[in-house]
Design an enzyme around this catalytic site. Structure first.
Site, PDB file in Angstrom:
ATOM      1  N   THR A 296       0.842  -1.185   0.000  1.00 16.03           N
ATOM      2  CA  THR A 296       0.000   0.000   0.000  1.00 16.03           C
ATOM      3  C   THR A 296       0.884   1.243   0.000  1.00 16.03           C
ATOM      4  O   THR A 296       2.110   1.145  -0.119  1.00 16.03           O
ATOM      5  CB  THR A 296      -1.019  -0.061   1.167  1.00 16.03           C
ATOM      6  OG1 THR A 296      -1.923   1.026   1.030  1.00 16.03           O
ATOM      7  CG2 THR A 296      -0.341   0.008   2.526  1.00 16.03           C
ATOM      8  N   LYS A 300       3.781   1.452  -3.814  1.00 20.82           N
ATOM      9  CA  LYS A 300       3.264   0.680  -4.948  1.00 20.82           C
ATOM     10  C   LYS A 300       4.123   0.799  -6.211  1.00 20.82           C
ATOM     11  O   LYS A 300       4.142  -0.114  -7.021  1.00 20.82           O
ATOM     12  CB  LYS A 300       1.828   1.099  -5.259  1.00 20.82           C
ATOM     13  CG  LYS A 300       0.816   0.570  -4.255  1.00 20.82           C
ATOM     14  CD  LYS A 300      -0.587   0.954  -4.676  1.00 20.82           C
ATOM     15  CE  LYS A 300      -1.623   0.293  -3.807  1.00 20.82           C
ATOM     16  NZ  LYS A 300      -2.982   0.526  -4.313  1.00 20.82           N
ATOM     17  N   ASP A 341      -5.987  -4.796  -8.085  1.00 19.73           N
ATOM     18  CA  ASP A 341      -7.015  -3.760  -8.222  1.00 19.73           C
ATOM     19  C   ASP A 341      -7.792  -3.947  -9.531  1.00 19.73           C
ATOM     20  O   ASP A 341      -8.931  -3.513  -9.646  1.00 19.73           O
ATOM     21  CB  ASP A 341      -6.388  -2.354  -8.210  1.00 19.73           C
ATOM     22  CG  ASP A 341      -6.045  -1.913  -6.797  1.00 19.73           C
ATOM     23  OD1 ASP A 341      -6.619  -2.479  -5.848  1.00 19.73           O
ATOM     24  OD2 ASP A 341      -5.194  -1.013  -6.657  1.00 19.73           O
ATOM     25  N   GLY A 369      -2.589   6.750  -9.896  1.00 23.83           N
ATOM     26  CA  GLY A 369      -2.248   5.336  -9.992  1.00 23.83           C
ATOM     27  C   GLY A 369      -3.484   4.445  -9.966  1.00 23.83           C
ATOM     28  O   GLY A 369      -3.589   3.479 -10.729  1.00 23.83           O
ATOM     29  N   TYR A 461     -12.787   3.869   0.113  1.00 27.71           N
ATOM     30  CA  TYR A 461     -13.495   3.030   1.101  1.00 27.71           C
ATOM     31  C   TYR A 461     -13.302   3.511   2.532  1.00 27.71           C
ATOM     32  O   TYR A 461     -13.703   2.840   3.478  1.00 27.71           O
ATOM     33  CB  TYR A 461     -13.088   1.553   0.973  1.00 27.71           C
ATOM     34  CG  TYR A 461     -11.624   1.274   1.234  1.00 27.71           C
ATOM     35  CD1 TYR A 461     -10.703   1.308   0.200  1.00 27.71           C
ATOM     36  CD2 TYR A 461     -11.172   0.959   2.512  1.00 27.71           C
ATOM     37  CE1 TYR A 461      -9.367   1.050   0.436  1.00 27.71           C
ATOM     38  CE2 TYR A 461      -9.839   0.705   2.756  1.00 27.71           C
ATOM     39  CZ  TYR A 461      -8.942   0.762   1.709  1.00 27.71           C
ATOM     40  OH  TYR A 461      -7.614   0.518   1.947  1.00 27.71           O
TER      41      TYR A 461
END
Ligand code: ATR
Length: 503
Positions: A296, A300, A341, A369, A461
């Site tokens: 994370t 990345k 993802d 990204g 989220y």
């Protein structure tokens, strides 16, 4: 072994703490320095009270450590040294199984006398050094000195300040396998030493009950350690997985993956690893070793040079959120990077649409990204995508990078994120990928009027109910929230990890 830190201000409080956690711990350390002065006068009765409360002899059943940690060593004791030594003497006489004596007590006549008293009484000496701010370079030599050729248990508690420090600590642990010791890294960088204490050659790991004054930064609760991390079942064969990032403490991934490993009865654990330097983490990953890793912010992109091979989604997104150790014999050997993802974005979209997005017109807000993975996924599926971004140059750059990869029949165009941009033809699905809306604040396109027919998907989220989603729903739109994507990308990761875990 799991040692509960008894950090209450009164003996009664500590007794209650111990009683409510006996099923989760094997021993306990009474932190006399955290008791009130009045309570310190009564410590001699504590082993007896514990014995009575547990209804069984203390002895090996629940050994107690007697500790009076000075403020200079990260504890709370500030009164006279002679009184501190008297308290330690009292603990030794009272039947504590272990006494914690700092290394400098070997030098003074009074300190030596306490050690001698412990030896003749049969109370084991834990010889300690606590560094609350850093980590000595010569940890191996210090551990050996503390151990005194095995006559005492060496206890070195340090504070790693970087991922590289953690690697150095692991190396010291490996070189002192022959020494009976307690080796703990406190603070956020040291967290893995608490879960993997056996791997670090430490005879115990310390825990603090949630809600108590934490005995040291980075402590974990006994229930999390035994149920989430299944500490007692960790063996040398346990396969290790984890998530790297900075910050990392609040990641939901350890809960997600550890629960699934447990449900599938896999001998695997998943740890949060605070990483400041990706190179240092790869050194750690080879030494421990790790088998699969989630990535994370902010690493990345930084992990890419360390991967032997990557999937098409990683190439397209220019970032990787998962890498796994390649099976032995695979070519090229090393780590394989995957961008989960891509499937993670598509799974909830397909579910909401009831079909693939091929042929649909989609607006993607943002060109970072995350947007790259989203646009790549959509174009592969044959959607027509308009990327709108605050900085239009960045949107154009995304389009020119991804256009050559569009093998699925989709098309991409770019425009400015502005009220006068015409979204007609791109309103079947609207995807929000910017960070605006995180923490429940902000709307990247307050001027955008939904007509109620769009499917609106926000990948944020934290929280899933962003102002953008709330506005879309009240306009009558169907919505997909970011927690659905989180779960789907985590599921894709889990499928990769579980293949490498052992049962
Ligand atoms: P990530 O990897 O999470 O996508 P990123 O690469 O930093 O993060 O990209 C952030 C995205 O959010 C970008 O599209 C950025 O727009 P710019 O390229 O114009 O900077 C977008 N973004 C961030 N803050 C924004 C804001 N206040 N309004 C609109 N867009 C914003």
């Amino acid at each position: 072994m799991i040692c509960l830190e008894l950090t209450g201000a009164t003996l009664r409080e500590n007794l209650t703490l111990l009683q409510s956690h006996t099923n989760f711990v094997n021993m306990a350390e009474l932190r006399i320095d955290l008791l009130t002065t009045d309570e310190r006068a009564a410590i001699a009765g504590f082993p007896g009270q514990v014995e009575q409360a547990l209804g069984r002899p203390l002895g090996r059943a629940l050994p107690l450590i007697c500790t009076v940690r000075r403020a200079s060593d990260g504890g709370s004791y500030v009164a006279s040294e002679s009184e501190r030594l008297r308290l330690l003497e009292e603990g030794i006489t009272a039947g504590f199984a272990y006494v914690d004596l700092e290394s400098d007590l070997r030098e003074s006549p009074a300190g030596k006398a306490v050690g001698e008293h412990a030896r003749v009484t049969g109370c084991e000496i834990i010889r300690s050094i606590y560094d609350p701010v850093g980590q000595p370079a010569d940890a191996e030599a210090i551990v050996r000195r503390l151990s005194d050729d095995g006559r005492e248990i060496a206890r070195l508690t340090v504070t790693p300040r970087t991922t590289a420090d953690l690697v150095v600590l692991l190396e010291a642990a490996d070189r002192t396998r022959d020494v009976r010791k307690i080796l703990i890294g406190t603070g956020p960088y040291g967290f893995p030493t608490r879960i993997l204490s056996r791997r670090f050659g430490s005879m115990l790991t310390c825990v603090s009950a949630p809600g108590t004054e934490q005995a040291a930064p980075g402590h974990i609760g006994p229930v999390d350690l035994t149920t989430l991390y299944r500490f007692r079942d960790i063996t040398p064969d346990t396969r290790l997985f984890g998530i790297i990032g900075s910050p990392i403490a609040h990641s939901r991934s350890p809960q997600y993956h550890n629960r699934r490993f447990a449900a599938d009865q896999l001998n695997a654990r998943y740890l949060p690893i605070l990483v400041d330097d990706v190179q240092a983490f790869f050194n750690l990953a080879d030494r421990l070793p790790f088998h699969g890793v989630s990535v994370t912010m902010p690493h990345k992109e930084a992990v890419l040079p360390f991967l032997a091979d990557v999937d098409a989604g990683t190439t397209a997104a220019g970032s990787c959120n998962t890498f796994v150790r390649r099976m032995p014999g695979a070519a090229p050997p090393g780590w394989f990077g995957v961008n989960t993802d891509v499937p993670g974005f598509l799974a909830p979209l397909r579910e909401a649409l009831g079909e693939n997005p091929g042929g649909l017109g989609v607006t993607v807000i943002g060109a970072g990204g995350a947007a790259r993975a989203v646009v790549y996924a959509l174009v592969q599926e044959g959607a027509r995508v308009l990327v709108v971004n605050r900085s239009v140059d960045r949107a154009a750059g995304l389009v020119s990078d991804l256009q050559p990869l569009g093998s699925g029949g989709g098309a991409i165009a770019s425009a400015s994120l502005a009220p006068d941009t015409d979204l007609n033809g791109y309103r079947d699905v609207i995807v929000q990928t910017t960070s605006v809306g995180m923490h429940g604040v902000g709307d990247p396109a307050p001027w955008l009027r939904f007509d109620g027919t769009e499917l609106v998907y926000d990948i944020v989220y934290t929280p899933p109910e962003t102002p953008f989603i709330v506005r879309a729903r009240s306009a009558g739109c169907r919505t997909v929230t970011g927690d659905r994507m989180f779960d789907a990308q985590a599921d894709a990761q889990y499928r990769l990890f579980s293949r490498l875990a052992v049962s």
